[in-house]
Design a protein around this motif. Structure first.
Motif, PDB file in Angstrom:
ATOM      1  N   ASN A 179      33.193  17.601  28.709  1.00 41.25           N
ATOM      2  CA  ASN A 179      33.465  17.645  30.147  1.00 41.25           C
ATOM      3  C   ASN A 179      32.257  18.043  30.991  1.00 41.25           C
ATOM      4  OD1 ASN A 179      36.420  17.058  30.508  1.00 41.25           O
ATOM      5  ND2 ASN A 179      36.553  18.677  28.963  1.00 41.25           N
ATOM      6  N   GLU A 180      31.159  18.397  30.371  1.00 43.15           N
ATOM      7  CA  GLU A 180      29.972  18.728  31.153  1.00 43.15           C
ATOM      8  C   GLU A 180      29.609  17.585  32.096  1.00 43.15           C
ATOM      9  OE1 GLU A 180      25.234  19.846  30.660  1.00 43.15           O
ATOM     10  OE2 GLU A 180      26.569  19.969  28.921  1.00 43.15           O
ATOM     11  N   ALA A 181      29.742  16.360  31.615  1.00 42.84           N
ATOM     12  CA  ALA A 181      29.420  15.205  32.453  1.00 42.84           C
ATOM     13  C   ALA A 181      30.304  15.158  33.691  1.00 42.84           C
ATOM     14  CB  ALA A 181      29.578  13.907  31.653  1.00 42.84           C
ATOM     15  N   VAL A 182      31.579  15.482  33.528  1.00 44.97           N
ATOM     16  CA  VAL A 182      32.520  15.498  34.649  1.00 44.97           C
ATOM     17  C   VAL A 182      32.115  16.563  35.659  1.00 44.97           C
ATOM     18  CG1 VAL A 182      34.933  15.868  35.302  1.00 44.97           C
ATOM     19  CG2 VAL A 182      34.383  14.633  33.194  1.00 44.97           C
ATOM     20  N   PHE A 183      31.733  17.742  35.170  1.00 48.52           N
ATOM     21  CA  PHE A 183      31.353  18.844  36.047  1.00 48.52           C
ATOM     22  C   PHE A 183      30.072  18.512  36.816  1.00 48.52           C
ATOM     23  CE2 PHE A 183      33.863  22.790  34.944  1.00 48.52           C
ATOM     24  CZ  PHE A 183      34.873  22.114  34.272  1.00 48.52           C
ATOM     25  N   LEU A 184      29.058  18.000  36.127  1.00 52.24           N
ATOM     26  CA  LEU A 184      27.807  17.650  36.801  1.00 52.24           C
ATOM     27  C   LEU A 184      28.040  16.602  37.881  1.00 52.24           C
ATOM     28  CD1 LEU A 184      25.307  17.507  33.793  1.00 52.24           C
ATOM     29  CD2 LEU A 184      25.473  19.294  35.527  1.00 52.24           C
ATOM     30  N   PRO A 223      20.972  16.910  37.186  1.00 54.62           N
ATOM     31  CA  PRO A 223      20.501  15.687  36.535  1.00 54.62           C
ATOM     32  C   PRO A 223      21.580  14.604  36.617  1.00 54.62           C
ATOM     33  CG  PRO A 223      20.187  17.613  35.130  1.00 54.62           C
ATOM     34  CD  PRO A 223      21.074  18.035  36.248  1.00 54.62           C
ATOM     35  N   HIS A 224      21.182  13.399  36.966  1.00 55.50           N
ATOM     36  CA  HIS A 224      22.163  12.308  37.046  1.00 55.50           C
ATOM     37  C   HIS A 224      22.649  11.930  35.655  1.00 55.50           C
ATOM     38  CE1 HIS A 224      24.230   8.794  38.532  1.00 55.50           C
ATOM     39  NE2 HIS A 224      23.615   8.070  37.621  1.00 55.50           N
ATOM     40  N   VAL A 225      23.948  11.748  35.509  1.00 56.25           N
ATOM     41  CA  VAL A 225      24.548  11.398  34.220  1.00 56.25           C
ATOM     42  C   VAL A 225      24.568   9.877  34.076  1.00 56.25           C
ATOM     43  CG1 VAL A 225      26.645  11.469  32.824  1.00 56.25           C
ATOM     44  CG2 VAL A 225      25.961  13.478  34.168  1.00 56.25           C
ATOM     45  N   TYR A 226      23.978   9.365  32.988  1.00 54.94           N
ATOM     46  CA  TYR A 226      23.982   7.930  32.712  1.00 54.94           C
ATOM     47  C   TYR A 226      25.204   7.514  31.901  1.00 54.94           C
ATOM     48  CZ  TYR A 226      19.138   7.911  34.336  1.00 54.94           C
ATOM     49  OH  TYR A 226      18.006   8.047  35.100  1.00 54.94           O
ATOM     50  N   GLU A 227      25.527   8.287  30.879  1.00 56.84           N
ATOM     51  CA  GLU A 227      26.699   7.977  30.071  1.00 56.84           C
ATOM     52  C   GLU A 227      27.072   9.196  29.239  1.00 56.84           C
ATOM     53  OE1 GLU A 227      24.985   4.682  27.643  1.00 56.84           O
ATOM     54  OE2 GLU A 227      25.359   5.990  25.933  1.00 56.84           O
ATOM     55  N   TYR A 228      28.294   9.164  28.723  1.00 54.87           N
ATOM     56  CA  TYR A 228      28.728  10.227  27.810  1.00 54.87           C
ATOM     57  C   TYR A 228      29.776   9.649  26.873  1.00 54.87           C
ATOM     58  CZ  TYR A 228      32.625  10.833  31.170  1.00 54.87           C
ATOM     59  OH  TYR A 228      33.702  10.641  31.999  1.00 54.87           O
ATOM     60  N   GLY A 229      29.960  10.313  25.733  1.00 53.72           N
ATOM     61  CA  GLY A 229      30.900   9.825  24.722  1.00 53.72           C
ATOM     62  C   GLY A 229      30.847  10.715  23.494  1.00 53.72           C
ATOM     63  N   LYS A 230      30.884  10.111  22.305  1.00 55.59           N
ATOM     64  CA  LYS A 230      30.867  10.870  21.053  1.00 55.59           C
ATOM     65  C   LYS A 230      29.768  10.350  20.130  1.00 55.59           C
ATOM     66  CE  LYS A 230      34.505  13.790  21.129  1.00 55.59           C
ATOM     67  NZ  LYS A 230      35.702  13.598  20.298  1.00 55.59           N
ATOM     68  N   LEU A 235      24.228  11.792  28.060  1.00 53.48           N
ATOM     69  CA  LEU A 235      22.887  11.249  28.259  1.00 53.48           C
ATOM     70  C   LEU A 235      22.598  11.308  29.755  1.00 53.48           C
ATOM     71  CD1 LEU A 235      20.492   9.790  26.783  1.00 53.48           C
ATOM     72  CD2 LEU A 235      21.541   7.647  27.544  1.00 53.48           C
ATOM     73  N   MET A 236      21.543  12.016  30.114  1.00 54.31           N
ATOM     74  CA  MET A 236      21.294  12.238  31.537  1.00 54.31           C
ATOM     75  C   MET A 236      19.813  12.154  31.873  1.00 54.31           C
ATOM     76  SD  MET A 236      22.357  16.271  31.528  1.00 54.31           S
ATOM     77  CE  MET A 236      22.089  17.204  30.019  1.00 54.31           C
ATOM     78  N   GLU A 237      19.575  12.199  33.159  1.00 49.09           N
ATOM     79  CA  GLU A 237      18.225  12.137  33.707  1.00 49.09           C
ATOM     80  C   GLU A 237      17.377  13.309  33.222  1.00 49.09           C
ATOM     81  OE1 GLU A 237      16.323  12.592  38.222  1.00 49.09           O
ATOM     82  OE2 GLU A 237      18.455  12.924  37.845  1.00 49.09           O
ATOM     83  N   PHE A 238      16.117  13.022  32.917  1.00 50.13           N
ATOM     84  CA  PHE A 238      15.146  14.072  32.622  1.00 50.13           C
ATOM     85  C   PHE A 238      14.508  14.519  33.930  1.00 50.13           C
ATOM     86  CE2 PHE A 238      10.679  15.256  31.965  1.00 50.13           C
ATOM     87  CZ  PHE A 238      10.828  16.331  31.106  1.00 50.13           C
ATOM     88  N   VAL A 239      14.595  15.804  34.230  1.00 48.44           N
ATOM     89  CA  VAL A 239      13.971  16.369  35.426  1.00 48.44           C
ATOM     90  C   VAL A 239      12.711  17.105  34.981  1.00 48.44           C
ATOM     91  CG1 VAL A 239      14.247  17.939  37.381  1.00 48.44           C
ATOM     92  CG2 VAL A 239      16.201  16.584  36.568  1.00 48.44           C
ATOM     93  N   ASP A 240      11.576  16.674  35.486  1.00 42.90           N
ATOM     94  CA  ASP A 240      10.288  17.198  35.032  1.00 42.90           C
ATOM     95  C   ASP A 240       9.983  18.517  35.728  1.00 42.90           C
ATOM     96  OD1 ASP A 240       7.893  17.504  33.791  1.00 42.90           O
ATOM     97  OD2 ASP A 240       6.828  15.959  34.933  1.00 42.90           O
ATOM     98  N   ALA A 241      10.628  19.569  35.231  1.00 46.53           N
ATOM     99  CA  ALA A 241      10.432  20.912  35.778  1.00 46.53           C
ATOM    100  C   ALA A 241      10.819  21.919  34.707  1.00 46.53           C
ATOM    101  CB  ALA A 241      11.282  21.121  37.033  1.00 46.53           C
ATOM    102  N   PRO A 242      10.175  23.077  34.687  1.00 49.98           N
ATOM    103  CA  PRO A 242      10.529  24.094  33.678  1.00 49.98           C
ATOM    104  C   PRO A 242      11.813  24.808  34.053  1.00 49.98           C
ATOM    105  CG  PRO A 242       8.850  24.959  35.142  1.00 49.98           C
ATOM    106  CD  PRO A 242       9.056  23.513  35.544  1.00 49.98           C
TER     107      PRO A 242
END
Length: 316
Positions: free
Chosen positions: A84-89, A100-107, A115-122
């Motif tokens: 459900n992390e994808a739903v919350f984001l 981070p933008h969510v591209y897809e999720y599943g099992k 599977l989500m966007e990579f944000v280039d920040a620490p």
């Protein structure tokens, strides 16, 4: 072709052994996912395992010849079996919070993935020179309040697309909560001087009968789950739907566990703004979160965070 830059980092704590086993067992399944997924099939992919965190396997993915990076995250605990992390984001993104933008999720195998966007920040906790936001705890409080404008239904974990409980009272008096309270009592980790637990539960039940709404709660909201961008990028929730006062109480607890008592006060100020505050309900929310967290901290011998919280509760 899949190139592994490193191997997963394993926890040395005995309580995390099951998570270590799952982490290792997932490696061939991750490789198979990358070899068959439409985004990565027949491409050169470099994978780097993150060595931060214990409860999830996080992989950074870089695809040759295209300027896109991804984050693949697989929870290792059973707290969020449906992913459900994808739903919350997505819910927080819909109300204007930077995530981070969510591209897809599943099992992948028997584990959920996102599977989500990579944000280039620490991570904010690693960005020692981050000075773009002057009053960080205050801004964090404002963002958490914004996150809580995304309304949910029910209470507890979401399983099979449905929250575990219909009411707050059912959730707060659940067997899981009772086990945590009993553990804390048996090991004398908290006492009446920190907030009598029976009074705490009565106060929270009365508060949520007056304010019955639930929302998407982060439940692990702190600098180790934020990226150092302006505005802050929120990541890695421990998905829970419940009343927002529980989430702000949990965030104040986490700050106090590090001895950041002034930070907890500024977080509170940012969250509530000019709104009236039910101080008794808020204190009760902090106390109930202490009962929630202490069993795990005690098993991992995290004595300093518990001592800091005990001091904070006794003084507040």
């Amino acid at each position: 072709m899949i190139t592994f830059k490193n191997q997963p980092k394993l926890s040395e704590a005995e309580v995390d052994q099951k998570l270590n086993d799952r982490r290792i067992a997932l490696i061939p399944h991750i490789q198979n996912f990358l070899e068959t997924n439409k985004l990565f099939k027949n491409k050169e992919v470099t994978l780097e395992f993150s060595h931060k965190g214990v409860s999830s396997q996080v992989c950074f993915l870089e695809v040759a010849d295209i300027n896109i990076k991804y984050v693949l995250k697989i929870p290792l605990t059973n707290a969020d079996p449906d992913g459900n992390e994808a739903v919350f984001l997505s819910a927080w993104e819909s109300v204007g919070v930077k995530v981070p933008h969510v591209y897809e999720y599943g099992k992948i195998s028997d584990r959920p993935y996102i599977l989500m966007e990579f944000v280039d920040a620490p991570l904010l906790t690693d960005a020692k020179e981050f000075k773009e936001i002057k009053d960080l705890p205050f801004e964090q409080g404002k963002i958490l309040r914004q996150m809580h404008t995304a309304k949910a239904h029910g209470f507890g974990r979401i399983k099979n697309s449905k929250p575990e409980f219909e009411t707050f009272k059912e959730w707060i008096l659940s067997d899981d909560m009772k086990e945590r309270i009993n553990y804390v009592k048996e090991h004398n980790l908290l006492g009446d001087e920190h907030g009598p637990i029976d009074d705490v539960l009565t106060t929270l039940i009365a508060y949520t009968e007056k304010y019955p709404e639930s929302t998407y709660c982060h439940f692990d909201y702190g600098g180790n789950n934020m990226l150092a961008t302006n505005p802050l990028t929120i990541i890695d929730p421990d998905p829970m739907v419940t009343n927002g006062i529980i989430d702000i109480g949990r965030s104040m607890l986490l700050l106090s566990s590090g001895g950041y008592y002034d930070g907890a006060a500024r977080l509170k100020a940012g969250y509530f703004g000019t709104d009236a505050i039910d101080e008794k309900a808020l204190k009760s929310a902090i106390v109930v979160n202490a009962y929630w967290k202490f069993p795990y901290w005690h098993k991992k011998n995290k004595l300093v965070p518990m001592s800091n919280v005990q001091k904070y509760l006794a003084q507040s």
